[in-house]
Motif scaffolding. Structure first.
Motif, PDB file in Angstrom:
ATOM      1  N   THR A  10       0.843  -1.191   0.000  1.00 29.33           N
ATOM      2  CA  THR A  10       0.000   0.000   0.000  1.00 29.33           C
ATOM      3  C   THR A  10       0.876   1.237   0.000  1.00 29.33           C
ATOM      4  N   ASP A  11       0.872   1.957  -1.113  1.00 32.45           N
ATOM      5  CA  ASP A  11       1.561   3.255  -1.187  1.00 32.45           C
ATOM      6  C   ASP A  11       3.010   3.190  -0.712  1.00 32.45           C
ATOM      7  N   GLY A  12       3.752   2.198  -1.171  1.00 35.01           N
ATOM      8  CA  GLY A  12       5.168   2.088  -0.841  1.00 35.01           C
ATOM      9  C   GLY A  12       5.476   1.271   0.394  1.00 35.01           C
ATOM     10  N   LEU A  13       4.441   0.852   1.112  1.00 39.32           N
ATOM     11  CA  LEU A  13       4.619   0.021   2.305  1.00 39.32           C
ATOM     12  C   LEU A  13       4.273  -1.427   1.962  1.00 39.32           C
ATOM     13  N   ALA A  14       5.189  -2.342   2.241  1.00 36.11           N
ATOM     14  CA  ALA A  14       4.926  -3.772   2.096  1.00 36.11           C
ATOM     15  C   ALA A  14       4.725  -4.362   3.484  1.00 36.11           C
ATOM     16  N   THR A  15       3.550  -4.912   3.735  1.00 41.76           N
ATOM     17  CA  THR A  15       3.253  -5.544   5.016  1.00 41.76           C
ATOM     18  C   THR A  15       3.309  -7.056   4.866  1.00 41.76           C
ATOM     19  N   LEU A  16       4.192  -7.685   5.639  1.00 41.22           N
ATOM     20  CA  LEU A  16       4.297  -9.141   5.685  1.00 41.22           C
ATOM     21  C   LEU A  16       3.648  -9.615   6.972  1.00 41.22           C
ATOM     22  N   THR A  17       2.697 -10.518   6.859  1.00 37.74           N
ATOM     23  CA  THR A  17       1.949 -10.990   8.025  1.00 37.74           C
ATOM     24  C   THR A  17       2.141 -12.485   8.213  1.00 37.74           C
ATOM     25  N   LEU A  18       2.705 -12.884   9.348  1.00 36.73           N
ATOM     26  CA  LEU A  18       2.814 -14.303   9.688  1.00 36.73           C
ATOM     27  C   LEU A  18       1.397 -14.830   9.843  1.00 36.73           C
ATOM     28  N   HIS A  19       1.088 -15.952   9.155  1.00 35.41           N
ATOM     29  CA  HIS A  19      -0.320 -16.339   9.023  1.00 35.41           C
ATOM     30  C   HIS A  19      -0.555 -17.806   9.393  1.00 35.41           C
ATOM     31  N   ARG A  20      -0.302 -18.109  10.666  1.00 26.56           N
ATOM     32  CA  ARG A  20      -0.724 -19.377  11.266  1.00 26.56           C
ATOM     33  C   ARG A  20      -1.500 -19.049  12.544  1.00 26.56           C
ATOM     34  N   PRO A  21      -2.552 -18.265  12.450  1.00 28.59           N
ATOM     35  CA  PRO A  21      -3.208 -17.785  13.676  1.00 28.59           C
ATOM     36  C   PRO A  21      -3.722 -18.905  14.566  1.00 28.59           C
ATOM     37  N   GLU A  22      -4.124 -20.036  13.975  1.00 28.02           N
ATOM     38  CA  GLU A  22      -4.627 -21.154  14.778  1.00 28.02           C
ATOM     39  C   GLU A  22      -3.517 -21.801  15.600  1.00 28.02           C
ATOM     40  N   LYS A  23      -2.249 -21.567  15.224  1.00 25.62           N
ATOM     41  CA  LYS A  23      -1.086 -22.083  15.956  1.00 25.62           C
ATOM     42  C   LYS A  23      -0.271 -20.941  16.562  1.00 25.62           C
ATOM     43  N   LEU A  24      -0.921 -19.798  16.756  1.00 28.69           N
ATOM     44  CA  LEU A  24      -0.259 -18.616  17.321  1.00 28.69           C
ATOM     45  C   LEU A  24       0.975 -18.225  16.515  1.00 28.69           C
ATOM     46  N   ASN A  25       0.905 -18.451  15.207  1.00 26.41           N
ATOM     47  CA  ASN A  25       1.984 -18.086  14.279  1.00 26.41           C
ATOM     48  C   ASN A  25       3.324 -18.710  14.663  1.00 26.41           C
ATOM     49  N   ASP A  47      12.515   0.394  -5.912  1.00 20.96           N
ATOM     50  CA  ASP A  47      11.915   1.492  -6.655  1.00 20.96           C
ATOM     51  C   ASP A  47      10.454   1.699  -6.296  1.00 20.96           C
ATOM     52  N   ARG A  48       9.772   0.647  -5.790  1.00 18.24           N
ATOM     53  CA  ARG A  48       8.350   0.801  -5.476  1.00 18.24           C
ATOM     54  C   ARG A  48       7.992   0.466  -4.032  1.00 18.24           C
ATOM     55  N   ILE A  49       8.939  -0.072  -3.270  1.00 15.39           N
ATOM     56  CA  ILE A  49       8.721  -0.355  -1.852  1.00 15.39           C
ATOM     57  C   ILE A  49       9.781   0.381  -1.035  1.00 15.39           C
ATOM     58  N   GLY A  50       9.319   1.289  -0.171  1.00 12.79           N
ATOM     59  CA  GLY A  50      10.258   2.071   0.630  1.00 12.79           C
ATOM     60  C   GLY A  50      10.378   1.630   2.067  1.00 12.79           C
ATOM     61  N   LEU A  51       9.441   0.786   2.534  1.00 12.74           N
ATOM     62  CA  LEU A  51       9.401   0.396   3.935  1.00 12.74           C
ATOM     63  C   LEU A  51       8.712  -0.954   4.050  1.00 12.74           C
ATOM     64  N   ALA A  99       6.124  -5.173  14.214  1.00 13.12           N
ATOM     65  CA  ALA A  99       4.975  -4.798  15.030  1.00 13.12           C
ATOM     66  C   ALA A  99       4.584  -5.986  15.895  1.00 13.12           C
ATOM     67  N   VAL A 100       4.645  -5.825  17.214  1.00 16.52           N
ATOM     68  CA  VAL A 100       4.439  -6.950  18.128  1.00 16.52           C
ATOM     69  C   VAL A 100       3.222  -6.703  19.016  1.00 16.52           C
ATOM     70  N   HIS A 101       2.268  -7.632  18.943  1.00 17.53           N
ATOM     71  CA  HIS A 101       1.177  -7.679  19.905  1.00 17.53           C
ATOM     72  C   HIS A 101       1.105  -9.110  20.431  1.00 17.53           C
ATOM     73  N   GLY A 102       0.678  -9.281  21.656  1.00 18.23           N
ATOM     74  CA  GLY A 102       0.608 -10.621  22.219  1.00 18.23           C
ATOM     75  C   GLY A 102       1.988 -11.259  22.332  1.00 18.23           C
ATOM     76  N   HIS A 103       2.029 -12.585  22.194  1.00 18.50           N
ATOM     77  CA  HIS A 103       3.262 -13.338  22.419  1.00 18.50           C
ATOM     78  C   HIS A 103       4.369 -12.984  21.420  1.00 18.50           C
ATOM     79  N   CYS A 104       5.587 -12.918  21.961  1.00 21.55           N
ATOM     80  CA  CYS A 104       6.791 -12.794  21.137  1.00 21.55           C
ATOM     81  C   CYS A 104       7.912 -13.497  21.902  1.00 21.55           C
ATOM     82  N   TYR A 105       7.952 -14.816  21.772  1.00 20.66           N
ATOM     83  CA  TYR A 105       8.825 -15.626  22.598  1.00 20.66           C
ATOM     84  C   TYR A 105       9.959 -16.266  21.787  1.00 20.66           C
TER      85      TYR A 105
END
Length: 251
Positions: A10-25, A47-51, A99-105
């Motif tokens: 989105t507008d130069g931002l690439a968001t990568l999301t860990l996607h195993r929510p049923e196993k707490l990623n 050239d198209r992703i700055g962050l 970006a960290v919410h909840g567990h980060c172990y």
């Protein structure tokens, strides 16, 4: 089969999301393989992703290395695959926000430490539990954690294996700032927009300088900056002209 890592641009931002929510990623070899593919692609897209923003789906960032994967015997495609993937993420040309919410172990904390900035929600819970499972770090904890929080605090986290709140993490410098959960997404958006309004050339060049001079004595670091800095970017004249035009209109 559902992807284990999602990407949204989105507008130069690439968001990568860990996607195993049923196993707490929880982190598996398969998840790392997908993450690595995204990171390698992003490295070619300055050239198209700055962050880049790394986060987790569902209830948390990640509960850490999947213990079931360890118990069953992992088969990465090459030695040190996970550690090398984290290194590729840390060394992306673009700045990286974790970006960290909840567990980060444990393994998740090692992954989070690849971020140039770490933003936490108040619900965030950080811990290095290697010692609890008779494990020793191989994904960078012993190097990145003390560089972030200092040796004494890193040893405290490692030896006690206790959990630290988002506010405690902010106080010790593990995260750049901690915000209420209800404000988390808005804070991330504001931060991303603020960074992306700056010169992407400068963002990459400054990240490179920090990376190349980390650990150098002051004199050597200054010499490196003076003689190897990239100096002026291709968008400098345009940015100064836009500022001068704006101030002249206000006069």
């Amino acid at each position: 089969m559902q992807p284990l890592v999602l990407r949204e641009d989105t507008d130069g931002l690439a968001t990568l999301t860990l996607h195993r929510p049923e196993k707490l990623n929880a982190l598996t070899v398969a998840l790392f393989a997908e993450l690595r593919a995204h990171v390698q692609q992003l490295a070619q897209e300055t050239d198209r992703i700055g962050l880049v923003l790394l986060r987790g789906a569902g209830k948390c960032f990640s509960a850490g290395h999947d213990l079931a994967d360890i118990a069953h015997g992992e088969h990465p495609p090459q030695p040190h695959f996970q550690a090398d993937t984290i290194e590729l993420l840390a060394n992306l040309p673009q700045p990286v926000i974790t970006a960290v919410h909840g567990h980060c172990y444990t393994g998740a904390l090692e992954l989070a430490l690849a971020g140039d900035l770490i933003v936490a929600a108040e619900s965030a819970k950080f811990a290095d539990t290697h010692a609890r499972w008779a494990l020793v770090p191989v994904w960078g904890m012993s190097q990145r954690l003390p560089r972030r929080v200092g040796l004494a605090k890193a040893q405290e986290m490692t030896y006690t294996a206790r959990t630290f709140s988002g506010r405690e993490a902010e106080a010790m410098g593990l995260v750049n700032w901690c915000v209420p959960d209800a404000e988390f997404d808005a804070a991330l958006d504001r931060t991303a927009r603020s960074i992306l309004t700056n010169s992407w050339f400068s963002l990459r060049a400054n990240k490179r300088l920090y990376r190349e001079t980390e650990g150098l004595p002051l004199r050597a670091g200054l010499s490196h900056e003076i003689h190897r800095s990239e100096g002026r970017g291709p968008d400098m004249a345009e940015r100064i002209a836009a500022f001068m035009n704006k101030t002249s209109k206000l006069a």
